[in-house]
Each structure stands twice: as C-alpha cells, then as structure tokens.
Scaffold this motif. Structure first.
Motif, mmCIF file in Angstrom:
data_model
loop_
_atom_site.group_PDB
_atom_site.id
_atom_site.type_symbol
_atom_site.label_atom_id
_atom_site.label_comp_id
_atom_site.label_asym_id
_atom_site.label_seq_id
_atom_site.Cartn_x
_atom_site.Cartn_y
_atom_site.Cartn_z
ATOM 1 N N VAL A 50 12.349 -11.870 10.173
ATOM 2 C CA VAL A 50 12.367 -12.436 8.828
ATOM 3 C C VAL A 50 13.826 -12.622 8.439
ATOM 4 O O VAL A 50 14.635 -11.691 8.571
ATOM 5 C CB VAL A 50 11.661 -11.492 7.830
ATOM 6 N N ASN A 51 14.189 -13.804 7.961
ATOM 7 C CA ASN A 51 15.563 -14.111 7.543
ATOM 8 C C ASN A 51 16.574 -13.781 8.635
ATOM 9 O O ASN A 51 17.633 -13.222 8.366
ATOM 10 C CB ASN A 51 15.929 -13.356 6.263
ATOM 11 N N ASN A 52 16.228 -14.086 9.872
ATOM 12 C CA ASN A 52 17.097 -13.816 11.023
ATOM 13 C C ASN A 52 17.435 -12.339 11.163
ATOM 14 O O ASN A 52 18.522 -11.976 11.581
ATOM 15 C CB ASN A 52 18.376 -14.647 10.960
ATOM 16 N N GLU A 53 16.503 -11.483 10.789
ATOM 17 C CA GLU A 53 16.673 -10.035 10.918
ATOM 18 C C GLU A 53 15.500 -9.463 11.694
ATOM 19 O O GLU A 53 14.383 -9.961 11.598
ATOM 20 C CB GLU A 53 16.754 -9.380 9.535
ATOM 21 N N LYS A 88 20.570 -12.260 13.259
ATOM 22 C CA LYS A 88 21.910 -11.980 12.739
ATOM 23 C C LYS A 88 22.103 -10.497 12.418
ATOM 24 O O LYS A 88 23.213 -10.016 12.315
ATOM 25 C CB LYS A 88 22.164 -12.788 11.460
#
Length: 178
Positions: A50-53, A88
């Motif tokens: 989710v959200n590059n996490e 990220k």
C-alpha cells in the motif's frame, strides 16, 4: 520480482516464496543453507503493498531465535524488495519482550519509529539516489573547458558548477518518481 532472483541466500539461510506467482499472499520459507530442505522459520507480508510500502514479519524456531539470524533475514528481504519492486519503505513490528527479534531488526538497519500498546514499530526507507555529486563534477569539468574557450576560467567554472547542480537536482527528482 522474477524467478531468477529466487532463492534469496544469506550466510546461514535460503529464503524462498512458496508460490512465486503470488509473492505477497503466500508464506515464504526460511531454510538452512546447509540443508535447504530443513525449514526453520517463515516470513510473511501483512497484506498487499500500500502506498509503495510493505510490512513483513519473520518467525523462527526457538533454536534459531537469535538477533543475528533475524538481522540476516530482514536485511536481505528489505534490500531485495527495494531492488526488484517499487517499494519505498519496509515496515515491521515486534513486542518489547521479543528481545532477539528487536535486536535483529535494529542490526538490519531498521529505524525505530514508535511504540503503541507494547508493540515497537520499525521501518527502513529506500535510499535516494546520490548522483548529484557526479553531475556537479561533470558540470565543473565542462565549465572549466568553457572557461578556457572564453578565456575566463572563473566564470566558466562557476557556470559549470551551477549547471551541474541544477542537472543533478532535476535528475534526482526524476529518479524519485520512477
């Protein structure tokens, strides 16, 4: 990630997903490097990215429940996620009583973020690119040659340095969005 990147190997362990087509939904097995059939733990992802996490969790058998073992596993998995996916930031958590796990997470370069209801939350962020220095050097050299051509080394060097900084900042911003 692709098949050629599996299994992940550390000094003591071989880590591989049980289903390479569903990397996030299935558990990953942690096996001894000496005998890759001996499963000593499991790794899982808590939900999808989710959200590059990503959130990861590792559980090892009691005989292998040591800080160094956790550090090896967390470090290689986080670095692989950064390298082969668009993640990220990688998160994990542990209870304060799980001393080996907590020390292993910290040894793997995860940074403590907060404690909520007895759970300690850690994360590791993907490092930004650092090519600005290279661009400054290239700009400096180009400016030096411009200064020779225009018979003013100071003006050429300073303009080259400024151009290198601008190119570096713009390129680093572009790399962050990729």
């Amino acid at each position: 990630m692709s098949e050629k990147f599996f299994p992940l190997e550390t000094k003591h362990f071989i880590i591989r997903p049980e289903d390479e087509k569903d990397l996030l939904g299935k558990e990953w097995s942690v096996c001894l490097r000496d005998n890759d059939q001996t499963k000593v733990g499991a790794l899982n992802f808590a939900g999808a990215f989710v959200n590059n996490e990503a959130t990861i969790g590792v559980k090892l058998e009691q005989d292998y429940d040591k800080a160094g073992n956790y550090a090896e596993i967390f470090f290689i998995v986080a670095k692989s996620l950064f390298r082969f996916t668009d993640v990220k930031e990688v998160h994990t958590e542990c209870r304060y009583e799980e001393e080996h796990l907590m020390k292993g997470i910290e040894k793997a370069d995860f940074v403590y973020r907060e404690t909520v209801d007895g759970n300690r939350y850690y994360s590791m962020k993907k490092q930004k690119t650092v090519w600005t220095g290279v661009y400054i050097l290239i700009g400096f050299i180009a400016g030096f040659f411009m200064g020779i051509v225009f018979s003013n080394l100071w003006l050429g060097t300073i303009s080259g340095l400024v151009i290198g900084i601008i190119i570096g900042v713009l390129m680093d911003k572009k790399m962050e969005t990729v």
